[in-house]
Design an enzyme around this catalytic site. Structure first.
Site, PDB file in Angstrom:
ATOM      1  N   ALA A  65       0.915  -1.164   0.048  1.00 48.22           N
ATOM      2  CA  ALA A  65       0.268  -0.387   0.027  1.00 48.22           C
ATOM      3  C   ALA A  65       0.591   0.873   0.059  1.00 48.22           C
ATOM      4  CB  ALA A  65      -0.695  -0.401   1.799  1.00 48.22           C
ATOM      5  N   GLY A 109       0.162  -5.141   0.211  1.00 50.31           N
ATOM      6  CA  GLY A 109      -0.769  -5.392  -0.286  1.00 50.31           C
ATOM      7  C   GLY A 109      -0.393  -5.581  -1.198  1.00 50.31           C
ATOM      8  N   GLU A 112      -0.304  -9.507  -0.492  1.00 53.03           N
ATOM      9  CA  GLU A 112      -1.639  -9.660  -0.383  1.00 53.03           C
ATOM     10  C   GLU A 112      -2.401  -9.475  -1.702  1.00 53.03           C
ATOM     11  OE1 GLU A 112      -1.722  -6.587   2.880  1.00 53.03           O
ATOM     12  OE2 GLU A 112      -2.832  -7.879   4.248  1.00 53.03           O
TER      13      GLU A 112
HETATM   14  N1  DAK Z   1       4.849   2.733  -0.426  1.00 58.64           N
HETATM   15  C1  DAK Z   1       4.671   4.225  -1.216  1.00 58.64           C
HETATM   16  N2  DAK Z   1       6.269   4.726  -1.761  1.00 58.64           N
HETATM   17  C2  DAK Z   1       7.147   3.062  -1.401  1.00 58.64           C
HETATM   18  C3  DAK Z   1       6.816   2.121  -1.540  1.00 58.64           C
HETATM   19  C4  DAK Z   1       5.592   2.068  -0.966  1.00 58.64           C
HETATM   20  N3  DAK Z   1       5.122   1.045  -0.964  1.00 58.64           N
HETATM   21  N4  DAK Z   1       7.719   0.837  -1.195  1.00 58.64           N
HETATM   22  C5  DAK Z   1       8.553   1.874  -1.738  1.00 58.64           C
HETATM   23  N5  DAK Z   1       8.281   2.952  -2.485  1.00 58.64           N
HETATM   24  C6  DAK Z   1       9.102   3.824  -2.779  1.00 58.64           C
HETATM   25  C7  DAK Z   1      10.330   4.809  -2.532  1.00 58.64           C
HETATM   26  O1  DAK Z   1       9.762   5.416  -0.905  1.00 58.64           O
HETATM   27  C8  DAK Z   1      11.006   5.124  -2.938  1.00 58.64           C
HETATM   28  O2  DAK Z   1      10.552   6.431  -3.059  1.00 58.64           O
HETATM   29  P1  DAK Z   1      11.845   7.821  -4.081  1.00 58.64           P
HETATM   30  O3  DAK Z   1      12.787   8.049  -2.506  1.00 58.64           O
HETATM   31  O4  DAK Z   1      12.642   7.252  -5.220  1.00 58.64           O
HETATM   32  O5  DAK Z   1      10.617   8.936  -4.498  1.00 58.64           O
HETATM   33  C9  DAK Z   1      10.729   4.626  -4.269  1.00 58.64           C
HETATM   34  O6  DAK Z   1       9.490   3.335  -4.088  1.00 58.64           O
HETATM   35  C10 DAK Z   1      12.001   3.115  -4.539  1.00 58.64           C
HETATM   36  O7  DAK Z   1      12.280   3.271  -3.229  1.00 58.64           O
HETATM   37  P2  DAK Z   1      13.446   2.341  -2.894  1.00 58.64           P
HETATM   38  O8  DAK Z   1      14.677   3.685  -2.890  1.00 58.64           O
HETATM   39  O9  DAK Z   1      13.353   2.447  -1.126  1.00 58.64           O
HETATM   40  O10 DAK Z   1      13.547   1.208  -3.478  1.00 58.64           O
HETATM   41  P3  DAK Z   1      14.605  -0.260  -2.324  1.00 58.64           P
HETATM   42  O11 DAK Z   1      14.805  -0.379  -3.747  1.00 58.64           O
HETATM   43  O12 DAK Z   1      16.263   0.842  -1.735  1.00 58.64           O
HETATM   44  O13 DAK Z   1      13.692  -1.009  -1.581  1.00 58.64           O
HETATM   45  C11 DAK Z   1      11.752  -1.829  -1.022  1.00 58.64           C
HETATM   46  C12 DAK Z   1      13.014  -1.698  -1.978  1.00 58.64           C
HETATM   47  C13 DAK Z   1      10.611  -2.695  -1.141  1.00 58.64           C
HETATM   48  C14 DAK Z   1      12.368  -2.786  -0.316  1.00 58.64           C
HETATM   49  C15 DAK Z   1      11.382  -0.716   0.217  1.00 58.64           C
HETATM   50  O14 DAK Z   1      11.116   0.046  -0.935  1.00 58.64           O
HETATM   51  C16 DAK Z   1      10.830  -1.178   0.774  1.00 58.64           C
HETATM   52  O15 DAK Z   1      10.678  -1.242   2.144  1.00 58.64           O
HETATM   53  N6  DAK Z   1       9.053  -0.885   0.613  1.00 58.64           N
HETATM   54  C17 DAK Z   1       8.129  -0.642   1.402  1.00 58.64           C
HETATM   55  C18 DAK Z   1       7.614  -2.209   1.506  1.00 58.64           C
HETATM   56  C19 DAK Z   1       6.588  -2.139   2.710  1.00 58.64           C
HETATM   57  O16 DAK Z   1       6.876  -1.145   3.579  1.00 58.64           O
HETATM   58  N7  DAK Z   1       5.342  -2.303   1.985  1.00 58.64           N
HETATM   59  C20 DAK Z   1       4.424  -2.127   3.274  1.00 58.64           C
HETATM   60  C21 DAK Z   1       3.503  -1.231   2.547  1.00 58.64           C
HETATM   61  S1  DAK Z   1       2.123  -1.178   3.768  1.00 58.64           S
HETATM   62  C22 DAK Z   1      -4.986  -1.140   6.224  1.00 58.64           C
HETATM   63  C23 DAK Z   1      -4.963  -2.219   5.402  1.00 58.64           C
HETATM   64  C24 DAK Z   1      -3.965  -2.709   4.287  1.00 58.64           C
HETATM   65  C25 DAK Z   1      -2.630  -2.257   4.554  1.00 58.64           C
HETATM   66  C26 DAK Z   1      -2.512  -1.339   5.358  1.00 58.64           C
HETATM   67  C27 DAK Z   1      -3.413  -0.052   6.631  1.00 58.64           C
HETATM   68  N8  DAK Z   1      -5.713  -1.111   6.894  1.00 58.64           N
HETATM   69  C28 DAK Z   1      -7.185  -1.648   6.612  1.00 58.64           C
HETATM   70  C29 DAK Z   1      -5.846   0.186   7.689  1.00 58.64           C
HETATM   71  C30 DAK Z   1      -0.991  -2.817   3.737  1.00 58.64           C
HETATM   72  C31 DAK Z   1       0.119  -1.863   4.120  1.00 58.64           C
HETATM   73  C32 DAK Z   1       0.824  -1.719   3.681  1.00 58.64           C
HETATM   74  O17 DAK Z   1       1.276  -2.690   2.136  1.00 58.64           O
END
Ligand code: DAK
Length: 258
Positions: A65, A109, A112
């Site tokens: 997400a 997400g 998921e």
């Molecule tokens: N959201 C927004 N931007 C993201 C992102 C994300 N999930 N993942 C990556 N990006 C963006 C980064 O901010 C970066 O942007 P800039 O800095 O270039 O502007 C760009 O994509 C490239 O990412 P990285 O520079 O971080 O790339 P790396 O190769 O170094 O690392 C990575 C890749 C996938 C390991 C890293 O980007 C990462 O850890 N990303 C986040 C992964 C994550 O935490 N995903 C889970 C998201 S939370 C809910 C229901 C569902 C959910 C929430 C609430 N409710 C019912 C309330 C679900 C939640 C989720 O999915």
């Protein structure tokens, strides 16, 4: 003008949907999820389509997400707007088989979304994780429910509580994915599989999908009763008679998807 974050194209009887927000690693924002839902429903309603493939890019299927979009939301914001339910669950309405072709990160997400598909084909580079705990969130798009059903409690708890990331081979061993293929063959192999599936009788495919999904929702006795009725219903279809007669005639069946 709304940005196009999803590409949809027809490949024979297969509908191919490509998530296209590469700079953000296909982070799933509202626009993207709305467009994905619309593309899924359009292919599901199209009689020329028998199966659907969802894919992402080489580096990421989807990194979850959109954290930037979510960062300042309040409880009232997400509750009032029916966050997740309003557009993430569209895929549950799709009756035709949906295949995920996953390369790179499938996180949060994104993982998921892949879990919501019927078959996951993983490239060697695929990485699966539920890292929401790192954000003090939880997998909220079915991850806590679908992952244990897919790989069992032990591995699911490990992934959800520690943010452990699985590589493609681990995901294959644990039963999270159906097949692992070389990266350069991911799309070709997934499309070939989808084409094979789409060549079968669409109503029969839909009945199988519904029956398998029913196994997660019901007792064994109820599930078998449902399956038996679906089998009986097959005898009302032209395709089943065509399939059996083609076998007896030693020829390829010609299905009318009826
Ligand atoms: N959201 C927004 N931007 C993201 C992102 C994300 N999930 N993942 C990556 N990006 C963006 C980064 O901010 C970066 O942007 P800039 O800095 O270039 O502007 C760009 O994509 C490239 O990412 P990285 O520079 O971080 O790339 P790396 O190769 O170094 O690392 C990575 C890749 C996938 C390991 C890293 O980007 C990462 O850890 N990303 C986040 C992964 C994550 O935490 N995903 C889970 C998201 S939370 C809910 C229901 C569902 C959910 C929430 C609430 N409710 C019912 C309330 C679900 C939640 C989720 O999915």
């Amino acid at each position: 003008m709304t940005e196009l974050l999803v590409q949809a194209e027809q490949r024979g009887r297969v509908g191919l949907i490509t998530l296209n927000r590469p700079k953000q690693l296909n982070a799933l924002n509202d626009t993207l999820m709305d467009q994905l839902g619309a593309a899924l429903l359009a292919f599901d309603a199209d009689a020329q389509i028998g199966a659907i493939v969802i894919t992402g890019g080489a580096k990421a299927f989807a990194a979850g997400a959109d954290i930037e979009a979510m960062a300042d939301w309040t409880y009232t914001d997400v509750y009032s707007s029916h966050f997740i339910s309003r557009n993430w669950e569209t895929i549950r309405q799709v009756r035709k088989p949906v295949l995920a072709a996953v390369a790179g990160f499938a996180m949060g997400g994104g993982c998921e979304l892949a879990l919501s598909c019927d078959i996951i084909v993983a490239a060697e580079s695929a990485r699966f994780a539920l890292p929401e705990i790192k954000l003090a969130l939880l997998p909220g798009a079915g991850g806590t429910q679908r992952l244990p059903r897919a790989i069992g409690k032990a591995k699911a708890m490990d992934m959800a509580l520690s943010a452990r990331m699985l590589d493609a081979q681990e995901a294959d061993r644990y039963g999270l994915v159906s097949r692992v293929v070389p990266d350069e063959q991911l799309l070709e192999k997934t499309l070939a599989l989808a084409t094979q599936i789409a060549g079968y009788s669409t109503p029969a495919l839909m009945a199988i999908k519904e029956s398998v999904n029913r196994s997660f929702e019901s007792s064994l006795t109820e599930g078998i009763l449902f399956e038996r009725r679906e089998l009986h219903a097959r005898f009302a279809s032209e395709d089943a008679h065509e399939g059996m007669h083609a076998f007896l005639d030693k020829r390829k069946p010609v299905f009318q998807h009826r």
